[in-house]
Scaffold this active site. Sequence first.
Site, PDB file in Angstrom:
ATOM      1  N   ASP A 130       0.969  -1.351  -0.072  1.00 52.67           N
ATOM      2  CA  ASP A 130      -0.012   0.117   0.035  1.00 52.67           C
ATOM      3  C   ASP A 130       1.102   1.310   0.059  1.00 52.67           C
ATOM      4  O   ASP A 130       1.957   1.347  -0.086  1.00 52.67           O
ATOM      5  CB  ASP A 130      -0.787  -0.074   1.225  1.00 52.67           C
ATOM      6  CG  ASP A 130      -0.503  -0.150   2.546  1.00 52.67           C
ATOM      7  OD1 ASP A 130      -0.498  -1.105   3.276  1.00 52.67           O
ATOM      8  OD2 ASP A 130       0.688   0.659   2.838  1.00 52.67           O
ATOM      9  N   LYS A 152      -4.228   1.630  -0.011  1.00 58.21           N
ATOM     10  CA  LYS A 152      -4.660   2.031   1.236  1.00 58.21           C
ATOM     11  C   LYS A 152      -4.097   3.303   1.768  1.00 58.21           C
ATOM     12  O   LYS A 152      -2.817   3.642   1.722  1.00 58.21           O
ATOM     13  CB  LYS A 152      -4.416   1.273   2.512  1.00 58.21           C
ATOM     14  CG  LYS A 152      -5.365  -0.273   2.382  1.00 58.21           C
ATOM     15  CD  LYS A 152      -5.046  -1.116   3.661  1.00 58.21           C
ATOM     16  CE  LYS A 152      -5.650  -0.550   4.875  1.00 58.21           C
ATOM     17  NZ  LYS A 152      -5.434  -1.444   5.793  1.00 58.21           N
ATOM     18  N   MET A 263      -1.860   9.635  12.241  1.00 52.36           N
ATOM     19  CA  MET A 263      -2.918   9.707  11.079  1.00 52.36           C
ATOM     20  C   MET A 263      -3.983  10.543  11.678  1.00 52.36           C
ATOM     21  O   MET A 263      -5.098  10.705  11.577  1.00 52.36           O
ATOM     22  CB  MET A 263      -3.397   8.365  11.235  1.00 52.36           C
ATOM     23  CG  MET A 263      -2.581   7.345  10.726  1.00 52.36           C
ATOM     24  SD  MET A 263      -3.287   5.487  10.744  1.00 52.36           S
ATOM     25  CE  MET A 263      -3.534   5.168  12.625  1.00 52.36           C
TER      26      MET A 263
END
Length: 351
Positions: A130, A152, A263
């Site tokens: 990813d 992703k 994140m």
Amino acid sequence: MNRELRREAAVLIETDLTGLPVLVVGPPRLTAATVRRYERAGAVVSVAASPCDMTTEASEGARLGVLVGPAVTWAGARTALAGRCPVVTEPVPDAPRGRVVLVGAGPGGLELMTLAGIRALAEADVVLTDRLAEVGDIAALAPGAEVVDVGKRPGHHAVPQDEIERLMVDRALAGLTVVRLKGGDPYVFGRGGEEVAAAVGAGVPVTVVPGVSSAVGVPGSAGIPVTHRGVSHLFTVVSGHVPLEPHRAEALAGLGGTVVLLMGMHNLLPLTTALVRGGLSRDTPAAVVERGFTPDQRSIVGTLGTLPDLAARAGAASPSVIVVGEVVRQSAVWARRVGAEAVGRALDVVA
């Protein structure tokens, strides 16, 4: 083939075979892994699916012959190679059993990946990767492997997690070695536990190769140690996917030490606001380290009270790591090191 020669062949594949002409003979579905092993060692590999496919040029030019599976019994193959070069045989199981290897790619760049991870890629039949697994040319690291980009990135999963697990398990049940390549460490917000459970549930052998987590590596690349004697003796890693609930923010404030948020750029203002409401001072040093370990890495340093505005004005975006705590002041020490070069935009800590 006698036992001695088998032992020598096993050693040979671990040596440098750069430029050595090798002829691999056997059914295509059984020779792929053998071909990759010899190519990884630097050999120039030719492949013949049957004695009829063994050209005179390939047979005469070979300095090593490898007979795989049924090819061990092919008299024509042995005759073509007789007296020309050593011959190695590689029996294969009647029903090859696949496996899954979860590999942590680290926080960025091939240099930060473990040797075990690089070896796993070299042996892979399939690589599921990813966006955050940035290790360079995967096709070169996993020669001949099928590379599937599962796409992703924060807030967007082009391939849903259950589909990733299905692909992983199905390929392994077909007898293939599947590497699930993940940014950072598979077990730090990488859903590695879910993927291990999927493999175990399907009866597929699975191993995990750890990686350097961005939670530690990226702050360190900006000179921010997550622990520092006399300053912080603990650190907490928190997902920034959703704003902090009041009781969690209060717990983090009461715990002290360093808080690392992953994140969380899209929630930067709610996160910092929650920590202040939870009991941390607005003057607590805080930083965003953006695009760690890339040529575009930069640090934006301020306080809980000023960081959201500073980051917005600088146009900071994911992937970034947010660090909160007194250790952030060490970034100023890092900037003064001998031979240091300015990287991107650096703002002074507001005391």
